[in-house]
Design a protein around this motif. Structure first.
Motif, PDB file in Angstrom:
ATOM      1  N   ASP A 138      10.766  -2.850 -24.096  1.00 38.95           N
ATOM      2  CA  ASP A 138       9.249  -2.481 -23.830  1.00 38.95           C
ATOM      3  C   ASP A 138       8.877  -3.480 -22.739  1.00 38.95           C
ATOM      4  O   ASP A 138       8.335  -2.978 -21.566  1.00 38.95           O
ATOM      5  N   GLN A 139       9.063  -4.533 -22.644  1.00 38.54           N
ATOM      6  CA  GLN A 139       8.951  -5.599 -21.866  1.00 38.54           C
ATOM      7  C   GLN A 139       9.540  -5.039 -20.383  1.00 38.54           C
ATOM      8  O   GLN A 139       8.636  -5.277 -19.241  1.00 38.54           O
ATOM      9  N   VAL A 140      10.711  -4.427 -20.365  1.00 39.63           N
ATOM     10  CA  VAL A 140      11.122  -4.433 -19.061  1.00 39.63           C
ATOM     11  C   VAL A 140      10.490  -3.068 -18.487  1.00 39.63           C
ATOM     12  O   VAL A 140      10.211  -3.058 -17.340  1.00 39.63           O
ATOM     13  N   LEU A 141      10.283  -1.953 -19.354  1.00 36.10           N
ATOM     14  CA  LEU A 141       9.505  -0.850 -19.114  1.00 36.10           C
ATOM     15  C   LEU A 141       8.241  -1.060 -18.556  1.00 36.10           C
ATOM     16  O   LEU A 141       7.600  -0.466 -17.653  1.00 36.10           O
ATOM     17  N   ASN A 142       7.711  -2.182 -19.158  1.00 33.87           N
ATOM     18  CA  ASN A 142       6.248  -2.592 -18.548  1.00 33.87           C
ATOM     19  C   ASN A 142       6.180  -3.431 -17.232  1.00 33.87           C
ATOM     20  O   ASN A 142       5.130  -3.463 -16.718  1.00 33.87           O
ATOM     21  N   SER A 143       7.417  -3.459 -16.795  1.00 32.75           N
ATOM     22  CA  SER A 143       7.328  -4.027 -15.644  1.00 32.75           C
ATOM     23  C   SER A 143       7.961  -3.186 -14.380  1.00 32.75           C
ATOM     24  O   SER A 143       8.194  -3.846 -13.493  1.00 32.75           O
ATOM     25  N   LEU A 144       7.834  -1.974 -14.672  1.00 34.19           N
ATOM     26  CA  LEU A 144       8.297  -1.140 -13.666  1.00 34.19           C
ATOM     27  C   LEU A 144       7.271  -0.232 -12.983  1.00 34.19           C
ATOM     28  O   LEU A 144       6.093  -0.298 -13.723  1.00 34.19           O
ATOM     29  N   ALA A 145       7.689   0.232 -11.948  1.00 33.76           N
ATOM     30  CA  ALA A 145       6.578   1.099 -11.123  1.00 33.76           C
ATOM     31  C   ALA A 145       7.025   2.589 -11.519  1.00 33.76           C
ATOM     32  O   ALA A 145       8.192   2.940 -11.860  1.00 33.76           O
ATOM     33  N   ALA A 146       6.103   3.442 -11.559  1.00 32.38           N
ATOM     34  CA  ALA A 146       6.228   4.776 -12.138  1.00 32.38           C
ATOM     35  C   ALA A 146       5.407   5.828 -11.428  1.00 32.38           C
ATOM     36  O   ALA A 146       4.209   5.503 -11.053  1.00 32.38           O
ATOM     37  N   THR A 147       5.742   7.023 -11.634  1.00 37.34           N
ATOM     38  CA  THR A 147       5.025   8.229 -10.950  1.00 37.34           C
ATOM     39  C   THR A 147       4.608   8.821 -12.534  1.00 37.34           C
ATOM     40  O   THR A 147       5.043   8.515 -13.508  1.00 37.34           O
ATOM     41  N   LYS A 148       4.033  10.192 -12.333  1.00 29.23           N
ATOM     42  CA  LYS A 148       3.634  10.854 -13.620  1.00 29.23           C
ATOM     43  C   LYS A 148       4.913  11.367 -14.243  1.00 29.23           C
ATOM     44  O   LYS A 148       4.934  11.709 -15.640  1.00 29.23           O
ATOM     45  N   PRO A 206       0.932  -1.172   0.122  1.00 32.34           N
ATOM     46  CA  PRO A 206      -0.105   0.033  -0.102  1.00 32.34           C
ATOM     47  C   PRO A 206       0.823   1.314   0.168  1.00 32.34           C
ATOM     48  O   PRO A 206       0.433   2.343  -0.562  1.00 32.34           O
ATOM     49  N   GLU A 207       1.844   1.102   0.698  1.00 24.57           N
ATOM     50  CA  GLU A 207       2.771   2.487   0.645  1.00 24.57           C
ATOM     51  C   GLU A 207       3.413   2.857  -0.863  1.00 24.57           C
ATOM     52  O   GLU A 207       3.589   4.036  -1.128  1.00 24.57           O
ATOM     53  N   TRP A 208       3.484   1.813  -1.614  1.00 22.67           N
ATOM     54  CA  TRP A 208       3.674   1.773  -2.971  1.00 22.67           C
ATOM     55  C   TRP A 208       2.679   2.690  -3.847  1.00 22.67           C
ATOM     56  O   TRP A 208       3.066   3.366  -4.520  1.00 22.67           O
ATOM     57  N   THR A 209       1.560   2.038  -3.700  1.00 22.18           N
ATOM     58  CA  THR A 209       0.518   2.200  -4.505  1.00 22.18           C
ATOM     59  C   THR A 209       0.009   3.613  -4.140  1.00 22.18           C
ATOM     60  O   THR A 209      -0.622   4.348  -4.779  1.00 22.18           O
ATOM     61  N   ALA A 210       0.457   4.160  -3.009  1.00 17.55           N
ATOM     62  CA  ALA A 210       0.040   5.614  -2.664  1.00 17.55           C
ATOM     63  C   ALA A 210       0.473   6.642  -3.677  1.00 17.55           C
ATOM     64  O   ALA A 210       0.009   7.611  -3.690  1.00 17.55           O
TER      65      ALA A 210
END
Length: 651
Positions: free
Chosen positions: A275-285, A43-47
């Motif tokens: 693309d596959q690497v990027l699609n496995s990452l967490a990101a902000t705006k 939850p701390e990440w999803t915030a």
């Protein structure tokens, strides 16, 4: 001797530099990127973050090019030999966008022609099926659309061939007023009939024919005779074939675009992996979060790339309980033998012990000893060298490592062949004696295993004894490095006294027995030290019984003798068979045939057997003493290509 130390890498990178950043990290080839999106279960990440979705999807374009390449391979195959290497391309040419554009345009045309050919094949299939259904009726001159006024029905039908007599059935039908049944054709499965019946007799006639399995066949939208319809179908099939051949010719005219398409496939394959690497990452705006591993020795190079792109980053040591990936960095002579270890398992990162430098010399010696033939060694060495030189397999691939092992082990085979006096078995004395009448002997520098197998047996046991002692020594090294000195003395040191006393007995029986007795007492009183009370004694007795396991392991090295003799015996049998006819013309022909086929067979089966049994000695007898399996292979980003070999600028 140790595993490469890894550093955990955490990076926060601006979104707008994600692809240039990955491109440069890929070029370095020393950073493994993990799936940071896995943290989004917290939850701390999803915030503060979400799963990144890459908008530059290259999968569709890659599939488009791959389809075009497959079509070219089918209709305009390239003549390429087994040893055809990948085409060498400079970095600047590989990244040339105009090549990609031309390849995509050509692929669009090729795929269009491919779809046209598929449509033509589909229509050909339908027409061929239609023709097959009409062929049994080709001898009938009545059109399918024929009518005989409003009072008669014209029917076409079939009955099973078995159990139906056409003449008898026709007689029964024509016994009814105003009905006519004609047999048009027959084959192994069915009879084909034309039935003309008056409306008043229809039901009665149908009752008769249905008892014989009569089924009406309908030819919808078909007016002419079967023969005329078949003629029209044949004409259309010829038109379709001409159109198909024209489409194939247009594809073949684009065959010169194959290299561009292959290069484009490699370019987009790399982009698709990004693309596959990027699609496995967490990101902000505004940012993306990368984490992974990199060898500690590459920190400076990685830091330069990260700072160039304005990234926030940190390097840290592996946390307790964390299992970093394993990278074994060995000298060039040792490095190929890492494939043998990987076929078994990689060591754990925590073990911090690279087995390859200790295993490779024994693999080299054992392989050559088992093959033990100068002629076979020359073939293995030349064949391995030829594949490496001509095919140029990728250095990161298994084929390169296997051929390197073949190159080294071929040399070992030649050395042992000279020591054993073997050149394609005993072909020199067999050939010169039977074919030339004057025997020439190729004398061994060490001994002939066929004449003195016991010497080879003893030599095999000595090699086994040495390798097992080394394995035990590595176990002691691991224990001492972890601060378990007493355990090293109890679990290895006392066994060294027992096993070391065996060869000393050959020189001094009393001294050898004293050493063995001291070691046995040490094992007896310390092997059960973790237990309490009487369990300490029983534990010691149980461990002392383990001497039989050590003896069995040493005896297992007798397979060196068995495989060596197997190679030599088969070679001698082939030489004997080849020289049976003597020096006559028929004898020369027989010798050439038997020599070629026989030794190719012997080399082939013993290559496989030698590799398997040499590997087994490492996996079971040697690794079993100290190896700690379970490591995960280090998998960095790198420019993996299939069709071209990227050459760095300036080389």
């Amino acid at each position: 001797m140790s595993i490469v130390a890894m550093s955990r890498l955490c990076v926060i990178a601006p979104r707008n530099v994600r692809r240039p950043l990955l491109k440069e990290l890929t070029k370095l080839g020393c950073v493994e990127v993990g799936a940071s999106a896995e943290h989004l279960t917290d939850p701390e990440w999803t915030a503060v973050a979400e799963k990144f979705t890459e908008t530059d999807n290259h999968a569709a374009a890659l599939s488009h090019l791959t389809t075009a390449h497959d079509i070219l391979a089918k209709y305009a195959p390239r003549k390429a030999g087994f040893l055809t290497p990948r085409r060498m391309v400079s970095e600047s040419v590989f990244q040339d966008g105009s090549v990609l554009e031309k390849a995509q345009a050509a692929a669009e045309r090729i795929n269009g022609y491919g779809r046209e050919i598929s449509a033509l094949y589909s229509e050909e299939g339908r027409l061929a099926a239609r023709k097959a259904s009409l062929t049994p009726w080709a001898g009938m001159n009545v059109p399918f659309g024929a009518t005989f006024g409003h009072s008669f029905k014209v029917l076409f039908g079939v009955t099973p061939a078995a159990g139906v007599t056409p003449g008898q059935l026709a007689a029964e039908v024509e016994a009814e007023q105003a009905a006519y049944l004609e047999l048009v054709n027959s084959d192994r499965e069915q009879n084909y009939f034309l039935l003309v019946v008056h409306n008043d007799s229809y039901e009665a006639v149908m009752d008769i024919v249905k008892t014989k399995g009569f089924s009406i066949v309908s030819f919808k939208d078909t007016e002419d005779t079967a023969a005329e319809n078949i003629r029209q179908l044949d004409a259309r099939l010829k038109e379709l074939e001409v159109q198909r051949q024209a489409a194939v010719a247009r594809i073949q005219a684009l065959a010169d675009m194959r290299e561009a398409i292959e290069q484009a496939i490699d370019v987009l394959s790399i982009e698709n992996r990004r693309d596959q690497v990027l699609n496995s990452l967490a990101a902000t705006k505004e940012t993306v979060f990368l984490e992974g591993w990199t060898p500690g020795e590459t920190k400076a190079a990685v830091t330069a790339v990260l700072e160039k792109h304005g990234c926030a980053y940190s390097f840290s040591e592996p946390a307790e309980g964390e299992e970093p990936p394993v990278l074994l960095h060995d000298p060039k002579l040792i490095e190929p033998f890492g494939m043998v270890t990987e076929l078994y398992a990689l060591p754990t990162y925590e073990s911090n012990l690279d087995p390859n430098p200790f295993m490779a010399p024994f693999f080299f010696i054992f392989f050559g000893l088992m093959m033990g033939d100068l002629g076979y060694g020359i073939i293995i060495t030349l064949l391995s060298w030829l594949i490496l030189k001509k095919a140029r397999p990728p250095k990161e691939g298994g084929m390169y490592q296997l051929m390197k092992i073949g190159l080294y082990c071929g040399v070992s085979t030649m050395i042992w062949g000279v020591l054993f006096g073997s050149f394609f078995g005993n072909v020199i004395p067999a050939f010169t004696g039977a074919m030339l009448g004057h025997e020439v002997v190729f004398r061994p520098l060490l001994f002939d295993p066929m004449a003195d197998p016991m010497s080879l047996f003893y030599l095999s046991l000595v090699f086994g004894f040495v390798q097992i002692l080394l394995g035990m020594g590595l176990q002691a090294f691991q224990l001492i490095r972890r601060g378990q000195v007493f355990d090293a003395i109890c679990d290895v040191g006392f066994w060294y006294l027992i096993l070391g006393g065996v060869p000393i007995c050959l020189l001094d029986t009393k001294a050898g027995l004293i050493l063995m007795a001291a070691g046995a007492l040490g094992v007896l009183f310390t092997a059960g030290r973790a237990k309490k009370g009487f369990g300490r004694i029983t534990g010691g007795l149980g461990s002392l019984y383990g001497v039989t396991s050590y003896l069995a392991d040493i005896l297992s090295y007798s397979r060196l003798l068995a495989l060596s003799l197997a190679t030599a015996v088969i070679a001698q049998v082939m030489n004997t068979m080849g020289t049976l006819a003597g020096g006559t013309l028929a004898g020369w022909i027989l010798f050439i045939l038997v020599f070629t086929v026989g030794h190719v067979f012997n080399l082939s089966i013993n290559l496989l057997g030698t590799f398997v049994h040499t590997s087994r000695l490492q996996y079971i007898e040697f690794f079993g003493k100290f190896f700690e399996p379970g490591g995960r292979k280090f998998a960095p980003l790198f420019n993996k290509t299939k069709y071209v070999e990227i050459v760095k600028e300036g080389k």
